[in-house]
Design a protein around this motif. Structure first.
Motif, PDB file in Angstrom:
ATOM      1  N   ARG A   1      40.083 -37.211  67.974  1.00 29.72           N
ATOM      2  CA  ARG A   1      39.776 -37.965  67.231  1.00 29.72           C
ATOM      3  C   ARG A   1      41.012 -38.560  66.190  1.00 29.72           C
TER       4      ARG A   1
ATOM      5  N   GLY B   1      43.614 -40.481  67.468  1.00 24.92           N
ATOM      6  CA  GLY B   1      42.949 -42.893  67.244  1.00 24.92           C
ATOM      7  C   GLY B   1      41.780 -42.590  68.211  1.00 24.92           C
TER       8      GLY B   1
ATOM      9  N   ASP C   1      37.665 -43.083  68.748  1.00 27.56           N
ATOM     10  CA  ASP C   1      36.450 -43.437  68.323  1.00 27.56           C
ATOM     11  C   ASP C   1      36.050 -44.840  68.780  1.00 27.56           C
ATOM     12  N   GLU C   2      34.165 -44.910  68.555  1.00 23.63           N
ATOM     13  CA  GLU C   2      33.534 -45.749  69.289  1.00 23.63           C
ATOM     14  C   GLU C   2      34.428 -46.901  68.929  1.00 23.63           C
TER      15      GLU C   2
ATOM     16  N   VAL D   1      36.973 -48.438  69.519  1.00 29.39           N
ATOM     17  CA  VAL D   1      38.961 -48.593  69.568  1.00 29.39           C
ATOM     18  C   VAL D   1      39.363 -49.287  71.390  1.00 29.39           C
TER      19      VAL D   1
ATOM     20  N   ARG E   1      46.509 -45.563  76.453  1.00 26.34           N
ATOM     21  CA  ARG E   1      46.975 -46.630  75.298  1.00 26.34           C
ATOM     22  C   ARG E   1      45.458 -46.230  74.884  1.00 26.34           C
TER      23      ARG E   1
ATOM     24  N   ARG F   1      47.079 -48.337  69.049  1.00 28.41           N
ATOM     25  CA  ARG F   1      48.535 -48.300  69.157  1.00 28.41           C
ATOM     26  C   ARG F   1      49.547 -47.525  69.973  1.00 28.41           C
ATOM     27  N   MET F   2      48.560 -45.991  70.190  1.00 31.40           N
ATOM     28  CA  MET F   2      49.169 -45.197  70.839  1.00 31.40           C
ATOM     29  C   MET F   2      49.085 -44.574  72.046  1.00 31.40           C
TER      30      MET F   2
END
Lengths: 86, 619
Positions: free
Chosen positions: A31, A34, A36-37, A39, A57, A60-61
């Motif tokens: 989480r 980043g 998460d549903e 994304v 990816r 953006r990470m």
């Protein structure tokens, strides 16, 4: 399709995450990175020696994640223009 | 003096901003009871008021998963022992990764502390094709937002000005919403963060994406490992080649100091203490400094450029087989030069159990200090002949010694991970930061801090223990007229008498038992200790000393004893620097004690097995 099965460089979207299959720590880390549903995700690289871990990816990470953990992330197809995918 | 804390996600450029704000006026300490570094520095506000700035460990949220992250949480909640509640916090965010970094900012905002956001790496965001509406972001969050490029000191004056308005007189403030911040659900925060980011960012076609291009090479399944191997090769060449000259200077310097004291003082116990105890002892540690600095230069560069995570990524699978993660690779590799910097480098491993396991097995990597011992014994006992095309027997034995160390480490890791360092592995889940051009000043500052830590902490313990060893070897003196050599008459000589029966089963004679005592300080001392035992005239010419020692050993040791002696040195924890640095890094005597015990047991077993096998084979 689960994240570790996703062909490289194909943009997808996280459909569901099997949070129950992960340890509390792993779930929180995911989480925090980043996951998460909804994304956008894309797998970029596979490590040598058994294609594990993989680089993906998330939004953006870019993160490094072992296949076993990536298996908890279910993805779905994502329809966007080719430009955005690149 | 008001205190201000820098907080942020890892890879937000927090440390670069800290360096840009405080320059070299930094103090590196430790938080009480944990091995978490406390980095603090001073900063003068435009109106002249000084403030203390601290750089808190990077974390993704206020729920910690490592001791570092716990410190960050406790400081911003005002719960950290020995630390005030910050008068204000500067939240450092990576502008290219707003969705994610905003989440932590939102959580911190809920605390109700005075807060500024440093929107860092704004140049990279532009390059990625992102235009960020800073005013909209500031309005939405209700706190000042200052765009910065820490590595180029852009936006730093503006940040300081904004800070001056925010910081009061240092009078007590309190956390208003600790519960609110702690209870906030990560998912809700994340969605809110994405909304805000979405509203504040307009996206264009990105310019060049350097990171992705470089990763196509660095993470390529074939080129990637080759590149890594090349880098490591260059690093080791440098550690040995570049260190040689400065090591010579340091040795020369300490030899000059010894000579100066010897001529300046009358021959008495005090002179012996200073020359043979203090100067020799401190010198024995300081000679490691060049290798440590060179190694750390590379490690800091690899860290700062972002390559370190890629190296960990490439090696993770192999390390996972023995229960470690890719993060352990670089520290273990460094340990081939010297376990001291290797153990210091384990700080990059965030999982405490992974880190502890790595520290415990690091001394099994064959360090450069073992080479002089191996060289003498191999030269004395292994015939110089070839066993195959281009394969010399001596080289083969040396290779086997290295491999034994590695195999020993792998087995030790497997066993440790299932016993003393048992626990769920955190796996391998980490952010891969963008590649960055490191600022040389930041690297230099990091090197300086490492050097200070090494000299101060390991130096004090080493200086003390070498004095103890010196005393053991020097006292009591034989009465005048007694023909017994002084060393046999000393406490060490008597200890050797005590040890001798213990090591006889593994083929060691009393001479070896005696040499092992001074070699506790550092392995290579075993060579000069053996030379002393066999009363070889000490000569300035090391090669000549070695040559005559080789001759003496040949006549006195049976081959099984020599082989057992080699096997012993593969495992034996005979290095006080390593134990001292382990004590420092694990914050207590428990783990260095454990390391000492398990390695001695391993060494004893290995030497014994070698001796008995060799004897049974009739060698």
């Amino acid at each position: 399709m689960r994240l570790h099965q996703l062909p490289r460089n194909r943009l997808a979207r996280i459909a569901t995450v099997d949070w129950a299959a992960l340890t509390t720590n792993e779930a929180r880390r995911l989480r925090e990175l980043g996951v998460d549903e909804g994304v956008e995700v894309m797998t970029l690289h596979q490590a040598p020696f058994g294609a594990d871990p993989i680089a993906a990816r998330i939004g953006r990470m870019t993160i490094a994640i072992r296949r076993a953990t990536a298996a908890a992330i279910h993805t779905e197809e994502h329809h966007v223009s080719a430009v955005a995918a690149e | 003096m008001p205190m201000v804390a820098l907080v942020g996600n890892p890879n937000a450029g927090k440390s670069a901003l800290f360096n840009a704000l405080t320059g070299a006026r930094q103090k590196v300490g430790n938080y009480p009871g944990v091995t978490v570094e406390r980095k603090s520095g001073r900063l003068a506000l435009p109106d002249g008021r000084p403030i203390e700035l601290i750089d808190l460990p990077g974390t993704y949220s206020l729920t910690p998963s490592s001791p570092d992250e716990a410190v960050t949480r406790d400081v911003v909640l005002g719960r950290q022992e020995g630390e005030r509640l910050p008068s204000a916090i500067v939240v450092v965010m990576d502008a290219t990764n707003l969705d994610n970094h905003l989440r932590f900012a939102l959580q911190l905002r809920a605390l109700g502390l005075p807060m500024i956001i440093a929107l860092n790496m704004i140049d990279m965001a532009r390059r990625d094709g992102l235009t960020i509406d800073v005013d909209a972001l500031s309005r939405e969050l209700g706190v000042p937002v200052i765009p910065t490029v820490a590595v180029r000191k852009q936006g730093v004056p503006e940040l300081v000005t904004a800070l001056a308005e925010l910081v009061g007189d240092g009078s007590a403030i309190r956390v208003a919403g600790a519960e609110r911040a702690m209870d906030s659900d990560l998912r809700t925060l994340q969605r809110r963060a994405r909304q805000i980011a979405h509203a504040a960012i307009s996206e264009h076609a990105p310019a060049k994406r350097w990171t992705e291009r470089l990763d196509r090479i660095a993470l390529h399944p074939v080129i990637g490992p080759i590149l890594l191997a090349l880098l490591m090769f260059v690093m080791f060449q440098a550690v040995f080649a570049w260190a040689e000259t400065p090591v010579g200077w340091i040795e020369g310097l300490f030899a000059d100091m010894q000579a100066a004291v010897t001529t300046a003082m009358p021959d008495n116990v005090l002179r012996s203490l200073i020359v043979d105890g203090v100067i020799a002892g401190v010198g024995a540690v300081v000679v490691f400094l060049p290798q440590i600095l060179i190694l750390f230069f590379f490690i800091l560069l690899l860290e700062a450029t972002g390559y370190m995570v890629r190296a960990a990524f490439l090696m993770d699978r192999l390390m996972a087989r023995v229960g470690l993660s890719g993060r352990a690779f670089i520290p273990l590799l460094s340990s081939f030069a010297c376990a001291v910097p290797g153990i210091m480098a384990t700080r990059t491993i965030d999982d405490p159990k992974d880190r502890l396991t790595t520290i415990l097995i690091a001394p099994l990597m064959t360090c450069s200090a073992r080479l002089p011992v191996y060289a003498v014994i191999i030269a004395a006992f292994i015939p110089e002949r070839t066993v195959g095309p281009g394969i010399g027997l001596q080289g083969l034995v040396l290779f086997c010694l290295y491999i034994s160390g590695i195999l020993g480490a792998l087995v030790a890791a497997l066993v440790l991970r299932r016993t003393v360092t048992k626990g769920a592995s955190h796996g391998f889940l980490m952010e891969m930061p963008k590649y960055q051009m490191p600022r040389l000043a930041d690297v230099a500052l990091g090197l300086w801090q490492r050097a200070l830590i090494f000299l101060k902490r390991a130096g004090t313990i080493i200086a003390f223990t070498t004095i103890v060893l010196w005393a053991l070897l020097s006292f009591p003196k034989p009465p005048p007229g007694d023909p017994t050599p002084p060393v046999d008459y000393s406490i060490a000589g008597r200890i050797a008498d005590g040890i001798a029966p213990l090591v006889r089963p593994i083929g060691f004679n009393r001479d070896i038992a005696l040499a092992l005592i001074p070699a506790m300080a550092a392995r290579e001392v075993a060579v000069s200790a053996l030379a002393t035992v066999y009363s070889i005239q000490a000569s300035d010419d090391e090669a000549a000393t070695e040559q005559s020692l080789v001759e003496r050993l040949r006549g006195r040791w049976p081959l099984p004893t020599a082989l057992a002696f080699l096997a012993w040195f593969v495992f034996a924890p005979q290095c006080l620097s390593t134990l001292a640095v382990t004590r420092r890094e694990t914050n207590g005597w428990k783990w260095p004690g454990f390391m000492l015990a398990y390695l001695f047991v391993l060494a004893y077993a290995a030497a014994g097995a070698t001796f008995w096998t060799a004897t049974a084979l009739g060698l």
